[in-house]
Scaffold this active site. Structure first.
Site, short mmCIF file in Angstrom:
data_model
loop_
_atom_site.label_atom_id
_atom_site.label_comp_id
_atom_site.label_asym_id
_atom_site.label_seq_id
_atom_site.Cartn_x
_atom_site.Cartn_y
_atom_site.Cartn_z
N ARG A 53 19.07 -13.70 1.60
CA ARG A 53 20.15 -14.32 2.36
C ARG A 53 19.89 -15.78 2.72
NH1 ARG A 53 23.69 -10.59 4.53
NH2 ARG A 53 23.09 -8.58 3.65
N HIS B 222 10.02 -20.21 -3.69
CA HIS B 222 11.03 -20.28 -4.74
C HIS B 222 10.34 -20.32 -6.10
CE1 HIS B 222 14.92 -21.20 -6.47
NE2 HIS B 222 14.32 -22.10 -7.21
#
Ligand code: GRF
Length: 204
Positions: free
Chosen positions: A103, A121
């Site tokens: 989210r 990431h």
């Protein structure tokens, strides 16, 4: 307790938020266990019921729970954001670690934990933000891929970078093989980044 009161050598109190397998959470648990990271995972929260990250945490006696973020599908906002905040405050959390949390974190959480929310990431940001970044890298034809740990800001995968680690892209790589190679580096990058942030939080 205000920060200044905390012993400079007190373990950093971190919360891990995830949605999936939690292999990054595992790498943090392992780094704490082997003494290379002075931190304590005080709670794990997943927005997906039955996510394996919860089971991993529970195996180590870490308080772990599913918390719905409905009605939203892609962000943590509104009542759910308030509920997450209340839970984090309950554990006196100092740093929030997003580990596969699907989210987008909104302003309420950002304001409550300024420069205290980290994300990992699977690409060398600022290249390839967003989803399936290792696939984006492969499709683009880059020769070097990697991962990034960064502070979370209001953008998507845009905050200040803390740690990056690179891997080669091999001729016969598939999306899966490249992602697996990147994940090996993620598992080193996250403990490194938390260690660095911990020093700043403790004023070292
Ligand atoms: C990692 O590849 C991370 O970079 C991305 O989501 C994945 C989470 O994996 N943000 P895991 O749940 O930690 O195994």
């Amino acid at each position: 307790m205000v920060e200044g009161d905390k012993d400079k050598n007190a373990p950093l109190r971190i919360a891990v938020l995830g949605s999936g397998s939690g292999s990054n959470c595992q790498s943090i648990i392992d780094a704490i266990d082997d003494g290379s990271l002075n931190a304590e995972i005080v709670c794990v929260i997943a927005d997906v019921e039955g996510a394996y990250i919860l089971e991993r945490a529970a195996q180590y006696g870490i308080p772990a729970k599913f918390m719905s973020a409905a009605p939203y599908k892609t962000k943590l906002d509104g009542v759910a954001e308030e509920e997450y905040l209340a839970e984090l405050r309950k554990y006196d959390v100092e740093v929030i670690v997003l580990a596969g949390f699907i989210r987008i974190v909104k302003q309420g959480l950002l304001d409550a934990f300024p420069q205290r929310i980290l994300n990992i990431h699977p690409a060398l940001l600022p290249a390839f933000p967003g989803i399936d970044s290792w696939k984006q890298a492969l499709d683009y034809g880059v020769k070097i891929a990697g991962c990034t740990v960064h502070f979370v800001d209001a953008g998507i995968d845009t905050g200040p970078i803390i740690v990056q680690r690179s891997v080669p892209v091999l001729e016969d790589d598939t999306a899966e093989s490249l992602h697996a190679r990147i994940q090996v580096e993620e598992h080193k990058a996250y403990p490194d980044a938390i260690r660095a942030v911990g020093k700043v939080v403790r004023g070292k």
